[in-house]
Design an enzyme around this catalytic site. Sequence first.
Site, short mmCIF file in Angstrom:
data_model
loop_
_atom_site.label_atom_id
_atom_site.label_comp_id
_atom_site.label_asym_id
_atom_site.label_seq_id
_atom_site.Cartn_x
_atom_site.Cartn_y
_atom_site.Cartn_z
N ARG A 242 -18.56 -53.10 -3.44
CA ARG A 242 -19.19 -52.45 -4.51
C ARG A 242 -18.68 -51.21 -4.78
O ARG A 242 -18.38 -50.30 -3.79
CB ARG A 242 -20.75 -52.41 -4.45
N LYS A 272 -26.10 -52.36 -0.02
CA LYS A 272 -27.25 -52.64 -1.03
C LYS A 272 -28.18 -53.49 -0.11
O LYS A 272 -27.96 -54.50 0.95
CB LYS A 272 -26.49 -53.56 -1.94
N HIS A 342 -17.29 -53.28 -11.06
CA HIS A 342 -17.88 -54.09 -10.20
C HIS A 342 -17.50 -55.64 -10.50
O HIS A 342 -17.66 -56.73 -9.81
CB HIS A 342 -19.44 -54.15 -10.66
N ARG A 345 -15.68 -58.03 -7.83
CA ARG A 345 -16.45 -58.96 -7.00
C ARG A 345 -16.64 -60.37 -7.75
O ARG A 345 -16.35 -61.39 -6.94
CB ARG A 345 -17.85 -58.43 -6.77
N HIS A 374 -23.18 -60.77 0.29
CA HIS A 374 -24.66 -61.19 -0.38
C HIS A 374 -25.66 -61.23 0.74
O HIS A 374 -25.43 -61.53 1.71
CB HIS A 374 -24.18 -62.40 -1.11
N TYR A 384 -26.79 -62.27 12.18
CA TYR A 384 -25.76 -63.08 12.60
C TYR A 384 -24.56 -63.26 11.85
O TYR A 384 -23.23 -62.95 12.34
CB TYR A 384 -26.27 -64.49 13.09
#
Length: 443
Positions: A242, A272, A342, A345, A374, A384
Amino acid sequence: MLSDAKLRAVSPKDKAFKLSDGQQLYLFVTPQGGKLWRMDYNFDGKRKSLSLGPYPLVSLREARVKRDDAKRLLAEGIDPSVAKKLKVKANVEASRNTFEKIAREWHEANSPQWAKRHAADVLRSFERDVFPSLGSLPIAAITPPKILETLRAIEARSAIETAKRIRQRISGVYAYAIACGVAESDPSDKVDAALKPMPRKGRQPAITDMVELRAMLAAVDQDSARPVTRLALRLIALTAVRPGELRGAQWSEFEDLDGAAPIWRIPAARMKGDRERKEEMGGDHLVPLAPQSVAVIRAVQQLTGSAPLVFPSARHLHHPMSENALGYLLNRVGYHGRHVPHGFRAAFSTIMNEWANQHGREDDRAVIDLMLAHVPGNKVEGAYNRAAYMERRRELACEWARMLVPGLLEPAALLPLKRKHRFGHERASRMKPGRPQLRLVKG
């Protein structure tokens, strides 16, 4: 009176002679066969002759119209010969007042009250999108359809907002031209109604075609932005992080740059997500770095390596670069409304998922999501997965870089600062390695 049949049958003689059509109009026939329309008249006590053009280029009917126009001028006390010379002179002068000439005058008159960046953007937009089609035309002769044709070409590359903005700038040029007396009306005034409507705001614009992406990055390489800004755009393209994560990058976040598994460890606090994510232990986002990304980082290190931030402000070492710097750079090279920082992405996600499908790697979809950081709904699973599949993530990062960089300059070649002096030519000055060069050009 003459007729077309009589005119076609006229043959030259040993001496020049006249064929009268009446009311002072006659055809003057030369021994060489030339046929010239003329009109004799009196003005200010002098006998004069007015040339109305050659036959058949000027027909009998057209010659009579020109004679009648000349008589109307005489009735108003105007010498038609002088009026003709003035009209020719005005036409020549109008041809010299091209759109480009007047647009540059308008820009020069208004640029002192604009920000330097905006003034440069305005001129660049004309040089790129308007001057090639309208620049050489007399400004007073340009029609609305011609302007619409120019703007349609901009729309064709999906730059709808750019087309509308340039129409407004063209209108500004015409307001200046009207005030200067070189145009009588603004042909761009009604064109806006024929332009495509602005798309509804939704996802941020992104180019998702690899060939177009490379063309855009090649254009960025040639821009005159400061090297730090151009290198920042190259790195965000390679890593698909980002923009805020890139701007806040610190040198301490990069690990094993000289090893086999270089990593950019972005702290959870800069990622984020909600407060729980930001405070999570081990919630850092790990970005595997392809060799092409490491080369960019090494190049930047020569400029800002002694500062805490990788991409600091042009004015303050301890402040990150402006959040608009990368966007302005893309706008300057002609991608306003087509791609934003952006958008890399979306480009990475689209192209790499297509690549995975083509290569029978359906499982890579989940890996690509991990690479984009994400945030999953399951917090335990998210904690994890942030460090999972690192080997495959590195392979995909290298594949992405392999597709992206062909034809682009080497990062080290972006270190010279491209500066434009007043004659418009680019000049490069070598940056001194090892020291932040932060006061040269605003990115």
